[in-house]
Design an enzyme around this catalytic site. Structure first.
Site, PDB file in Angstrom:
ATOM      1  N   ILE A  61       0.900  -1.158   0.000  1.00 56.31           N
ATOM      2  CA  ILE A  61       0.000   0.000   0.000  1.00 56.31           C
ATOM      3  C   ILE A  61       0.934   1.203   0.000  1.00 56.31           C
ATOM      4  O   ILE A  61       1.889   1.255   0.770  1.00 56.31           O
ATOM      5  CB  ILE A  61      -0.935  -0.046   1.236  1.00 56.31           C
ATOM      6  CG1 ILE A  61      -1.817   1.190   1.348  1.00 56.31           C
ATOM      7  CG2 ILE A  61      -0.181  -0.229   2.524  1.00 56.31           C
ATOM      8  CD1 ILE A  61      -2.870   1.062   2.490  1.00 56.31           C
ATOM      9  N   SER A  62       0.704   2.164  -0.878  1.00 53.16           N
ATOM     10  CA  SER A  62       1.629   3.290  -1.031  1.00 53.16           C
ATOM     11  C   SER A  62       1.688   4.151   0.232  1.00 53.16           C
ATOM     12  O   SER A  62       0.737   4.197   1.017  1.00 53.16           O
ATOM     13  CB  SER A  62       1.191   4.192  -2.190  1.00 53.16           C
ATOM     14  OG  SER A  62       1.089   3.446  -3.375  1.00 53.16           O
ATOM     15  N   GLN A  63       2.799   4.862   0.366  1.00 52.51           N
ATOM     16  CA  GLN A  63       2.984   5.862   1.420  1.00 52.51           C
ATOM     17  C   GLN A  63       1.827   6.881   1.353  1.00 52.51           C
ATOM     18  O   GLN A  63       1.398   7.245   0.262  1.00 52.51           O
ATOM     19  CB  GLN A  63       4.320   6.544   1.115  1.00 52.51           C
ATOM     20  CG  GLN A  63       4.717   7.686   1.969  1.00 52.51           C
ATOM     21  CD  GLN A  63       5.858   8.461   1.304  1.00 52.51           C
ATOM     22  OE1 GLN A  63       6.026   8.424   0.079  1.00 52.51           O
ATOM     23  NE2 GLN A  63       6.629   9.139   2.104  1.00 52.51           N
TER      24      GLN A  63
END
Ligand code: SAH
Length: 214
Positions: A61-63
């Site tokens: 899951i992206s930053q």
């Protein structure tokens, strides 16, 4: 148990606003969507940290900042139909669903799509459709889209995705080599294609035809 709402507000105040995310609707959406629900129990306490998090199947899951920056770059006003390539945890889809009419999200790994669908239904979202498919081919039956967001790194801009944009539409996609990319904006204006490089980024690879080999 941690006060997730407090952590979420701090995420916005300390990670997004100081780095220049301004769109009030994007900030509002990110104060709302419970990111910790999307990361699995063991990682919940780290969910609002300034980093990407593993979601299994070798994916992440992206930053939070990256989600905010990409969502802002889409320039959303509320009535759009948006295609996301790379559902992953479903978090980005939830943020988009707060901001647009309908989100169509495509994921190649069945287990992730099933889990994301379950979580998003549990949270009550009714404007998200998820399909297990190679997203480099878009979602022809539902096209054209006002906006397309690709959340995996591509070797090149898949022409099919540009074709599936409306006139005036835009695509946000990380383009580059397998381990580092440039976040790129593609705008379609009266048949002309305008490309703008935004900033460097690192995403897991987009796999499949028009992407990388798996
Ligand atoms: N947007 C996600 C993060 C995505 S990580 C979130 O908010 O959690 C990138 C995702 O893209 C991974 O789940 C990966 O399986 C998926 N992916 C990679 N290549 C793909 C393809 N060709 N079509 C659809 N999904 C793809």
């Amino acid at each position: 148990m941690a006060d997730f709402e407090e952590l979420r507000n701090r995420m916005v105040d300390e990670q997004l606003i100081p780095r220049g995310i301004k769109d009030p609707r994007v900030l509002f959406a990110m104060r709302r969507v419970p990111r910790h629900i999307f990361v699995g129990e063991a990682a919940q306490d780290y969910a609002y940290g300034d980093h990407a998090i593993s979601i299994g199947e070798g994916q992440t899951i992206s930053q939070p900042y990256m989600v905010g920056a990409m969502t802002e770059a889409l320039d959303l006003h509320g009535d759009e139909r948006v295609l996301e390539v790379g559902t992953g945890s479903g978090y980005q889809a939830a943020v988009l669903a707060e901001l647009v009419r309908h989100v169509y999200s495509v994921e190649r790994i069945t287990a992730l799509a099933v889990q994301a669908r379950r979580l998003l239904e549990g949270l009550g979202y009714q404007n998200i459709s998820i399909k297990v498919f190679n997203g480099t081919l878009g979602w022809k039956e539902e096209s054209p889209f006002d906006r397309i967001i690709v959340t995996a790194g591509a070797p090149e801009i898949p022409a099919v995705l540009v074709e599936q944009l409306t006139g005036g539409g835009r695509l946000i996609i990380p383009v580059g080599d397998r381990y580092s990319q440039m976040l790129t904006r593609v705008e379609k204006r009266s048949g002309e294609i305008m490309k703008t490089e935004l900033f460097p980024c690192i995403f897991v690879p987009l796999i499949g035809e028009h992407g990388w080999e798996g």
